[in-house]
Design an enzyme around this catalytic site. Structure first.
Site, PDB file in Angstrom:
ATOM      1  N   HIS B 195     -54.915  10.490 -21.868  1.00 42.71           N
ATOM      2  CA  HIS B 195     -55.117  11.628 -20.957  1.00 42.71           C
ATOM      3  C   HIS B 195     -53.801  12.329 -20.669  1.00 42.71           C
ATOM      4  O   HIS B 195     -52.718  11.845 -21.025  1.00 42.71           O
ATOM      5  CB  HIS B 195     -55.797  11.165 -19.672  1.00 42.71           C
ATOM      6  N   CYS B 211     -53.639   3.037 -19.507  1.00 39.45           N
ATOM      7  CA  CYS B 211     -54.007   4.220 -20.300  1.00 39.45           C
ATOM      8  C   CYS B 211     -52.791   4.787 -21.031  1.00 39.45           C
ATOM      9  O   CYS B 211     -51.662   4.399 -20.764  1.00 39.45           O
ATOM     10  CB  CYS B 211     -54.562   5.306 -19.371  1.00 39.45           C
TER      11      CYS B 211
END
Lengths: 440, 312
Positions: B195, B211
């Site tokens: 992301h 992440c």
């Protein structure tokens, strides 16, 4: 009258000569002249098929090792081109069967796992290229396993052994030591007794790695008849032979105090490595080497023991692999076959150490002795290998299905208690009898 | 004669006018150059002009400046300049001097090139590889590196999931710490994805909860190229996991992944190292059992753990 007789005799001579010439011509197409020489002015292309089995971590170097071996042949013959094809093991026999059917098998065929040496009339009897002295130097089991129908068809490369491993500190044997057994061999009776006497609470006298195909093959090899058919497809096993096989399992699984042998033992390796189990097996070469090293790492001093024999002749489970030579329907000539035979000899001599390196096989040839403890010890078992082929009749890719489709399902039905010994015996005998190419 | 004098006068006039206009032009270039070479910074009153507008346009294209282009160097432009300077490792003072100008020129050239390239990547097997040690995300096409982006990966306490994954979710504008784009991974033991970020200074560090963080401008470039099912490999040191139970088809988790990893190390092919015990893993186990002459159950029992040297 005399004139007629003369004319008749002349006609007979002419027809006879013509037939003789035709016969010679026909025979020349299918005969092989081992005395032929490789013509340095002629270009040859030889096709080689090599089986590529599942080889953890080493598949790449297995291929390159064999390519290097081939290259040492072609470096001596600049006019010979060798096309080497590595065929996945599972497809190998089916592809050969197809090629034979089409009349165009490879010049050289090598199955690194199977012992099958005879595949029908397109195969070149390799014995034509083996001198009497060389043939005499081969051990009887090597000679027997490279032969079919009284002819030598393969150049022996390596043996695969199936063995048991014992922890001498746990194994109780009467009158002899486990080290003595390793060289003398033993019978199933001695085996049952040793397992029984070695049994202790929580410490089994025997753990099986497998109750399926490997244990069945070990048992049948111990009878001296490792294959149900001979090379012509004739059934070798009698009903009493099969009953004998069933009896060995029955005796084994009836030993008091053992955990059930017909259930997957999910921790048999630990049981042996931790010194609990007295005996473990049957072990193929890969597991033998792994367990041998692991046992030593854990401070055990294991001993390899051959599969017990079911006869007084002390047969154990050792199968050989050989390099085979073929010709094509459109015969490429004596010198071409000679080139193929020379390459087969070259491969036969060099493949043993490669199989030993990648598949833990026992290379055939004294110059490789001793070859590490497990294989070196198993090498002494070669003399106890069955003087009978580990083969399955003349039709590759089809006939061997009987192990997977007939014998194994019936065996598993028997050992898991779904069939009685009697049912197993009669059903297996009937099935094999129906499969036999030639009736006894 | 009069006619000749007239022609001469006209010629002189024309030449004079020409020379004047050349001088004027030369003077304009010189003047503009002077103006463009000024150092742009936050002043009172704010600096303004075409050069500031150009700066804002470039910063906007690069993804550092998200406000309106006004041509006025205010605090928002200052923050964007500082962020850019941090990204290119130029002294983060907020002033646009020769070094920053050069970095801007390089960045915008590369950006244009990358945009052009990524807009139409060559055909071939498209996958992503994230190297947690180097903190980079590389686009591979037919296994050849095509473009590499900086990224942030998980902290020591919340490591990024090493393994072979697939994109199973795509969405835009999650906002906050997830930036402008989100691409979710099929990790069986948690929610992980690739992301954007609202903390661009964290890029290149171990900062995330596992992440993969990218600059918004980078993730925006990548986003349209990534399809559902795109393979993503996160490479790095695998944590050593003990396996305390027997495993079989259908199970998922770290233990399955440990078995898959060990199978691969041993030369078998369990499929993706994704912690999912599927057909490929079962097949690899069976192959291994057959190789060692054990019953081919396809289950990970203690014999298999022993052979793979997995601690329990």
């Amino acid at each position: 009258m005399l004139r007629r007789l003369l004319l008749f005799l002349l006609a007979v001579v002419v027809i006879g000569t013509a037939l003789y010439a035709l016969r010679s011509r026909m025979i020349r197409e299918y005969c092989i002249n081992p005395q032929a020489k490789i013509d340095p002015k002629q270009d040859y292309t030889l096709k080689v098929w090599i089986g590529k089995p599942v080889l953890p971590n080493t598949a790449g170097s297995y291929v390159s090792d064999i390519e290097d071996l081939v290259a040492t042949y072609t470096s001596n013959y600049t006019n010979i081109t060798v096309e080497t094809y590595f065929i996945p093991q599972l497809q190998l026999e089916a592809k050969l069967a197809e090629a034979i059917k089409g009349g165009d098998p490879p010049d050289i065929y090598f199955n690194p796992i199977s012992s099958q040496v005879f595949f029908g009339e397109l195969q070149v009897p390799f014995g034509l290229y083996v001198s009497k002295e060389q043939a005499a130097s081969w051990l009887p089991p090597a000679m027997a396993q490279a032969s079919a129908n009284g002819k030598i068809y393969g150049y022996p490369t390596a043996f695969y052994s199936r063995v048991f491993m014992a922890n001498p500190a746990r194994l109780t044997i009467e009158r002899v030591t486990s080290e003595q057994l390793a060289t003398m061999g033993w019978t199933w009776e001695q085996f049952y007794t040793a397992v029984e006497k070695s049994n202790q609470p929580g410490k089994p006298g025997l753990v099986l790695t497998n109750y399926g195909d490997p244990v069945l093959r070990a048992i049948v090899a111990s009878t001296g008849k490792p294959a149900p058919f001979d090379d012509s497809g004739r059934l070798l096993w009698s009903e009493s032979d099969i009953a004998n096989i069933a009896e060995i399992w029955h005796r084994l699984s009836s030993i008091q105090g053992l955990p059930a042998l017909n259930v997957v033992n999910e921790d048999c390796l630990t049981q042996f490595i931790q010194g609990k189990a007295a005996l473990i097996g049957p072990l193929n070469p890969q597991l033998t080497v792994w367990l041998w090293n692991e046992a030593h790492r854990k401070g055990l001093d294991p001993v390899l023991l051959p599969v017990p024999s079911a006869t007084e002749d002390q047969f154990t489970d050792l199968s050989a692999t050989s390099v085979l030579v073929f010709r094509q329907v459109s015969y490429q000539g004596h010198s071409h076959t000679k080139a193929a035979a020379e390459l087969a000899r070259h491969l036969g001599e060099g493949l043993g150490p490669i199989l030993s390196k990648h598949l833990a096989a026992i290379p055939y040839g004294e110059s490789y002795l001793p070859f590490g403890a497990p294989t070196g010890q198993a090498y002494s078992d070669i003399l106890r290998a069955a003087v009978a082929p580990y083969s399955y009749g003349p039709a590759p890719g089809v006939a061997n299905n009987h192990w997977a489709e007939v014998i194994n399902p019936l065996w598993l039905g028997y050992v898991t208690g779904k069939k009685t010994a009697g049912e197993f015996t009669s059903q297996l005998y009937t099935s094999l009898h129906n499969l036999a190419y030639a009736q006894p | 004669m009069r006619r000749k004098v007239l022609i001469l006068l006209v010629a002189i006039l024309l030449l004079t006018a020409n020379a004047y206009s050349i001088n004027e032009a030369a003077g304009a270039i010189k003047c503009n150059c002077d103006e463009r070479s000024r150092v742009l910074k936050l002043t009172s009153p704010y600096m303004s002009g075409d050069d500031v507008e150009d700066l804002q346009l470039i910063l906007r294209k690069l993804g550092f400046f998200n406000a309106d282009v006004t041509g006025v160097f205010g605090p928002v432009t200052l923050a964007a300049v500082k962020e850019f300077q941090q990204w290119v490792n130029v002294d983060s003072v907020g002033e646009v001097g020769p070094k920053t100008q050069a970095a801007l020129t390089t960045a915008i050239t590369e950006h244009s090139l990358v945009s052009a390239l990524l807009a139409a990547p060559p055909d071939g097997d498209f996958r992503l590889v994230i190297d947690v040690d180097k903190r980079t995300l590389t686009v591979l096409i037919d296994n050849k590196p095509y473009k590499t982006f900086p990224c942030a990966v998980g902290k020591t306490s919340t490591k990024s999931p090493i393994g072979d994954w697939a994109i199973i979710q795509k969405s835009t504008n999650w906002g906050g710490g997830f930036g402008t784009r989100w691409m979710g991974l099929n990790v069986p033991w948690g929610i992980f994805g690739i992301h954007g970020t609202n903390k661009p200074s964290s890029i290149g560090t171990t900062a995330s909860g596992g992440c993969i963080r990218m600059f918004n401008r980078d993730v925006e470039q990548l986003y349209p190229l990534v399809k559902m099912g795109t393979r993503v490999s996160i490479v790095g040191p695998y944590p050593k996991i003990k396996v305390n139970q027997q495993l079989s088809k259908g199970q998922t988790g770290h233990e399955v992944q440990q078995v898959q990893l060990s199978l691969r190390d041993a030369g078998f092919s369990p499929g993706f190292t994704d912690g999912r015990f599927g057909n490929d893993t079962e097949q690899a186990i069976k192959q291994m059992q057959e190789f060692y002459g054990l019953m081919a159950t396809g289950k990970v029992d203690f014999n298999i753990l022993n052979l793979l040297r997995i601690k329990r």
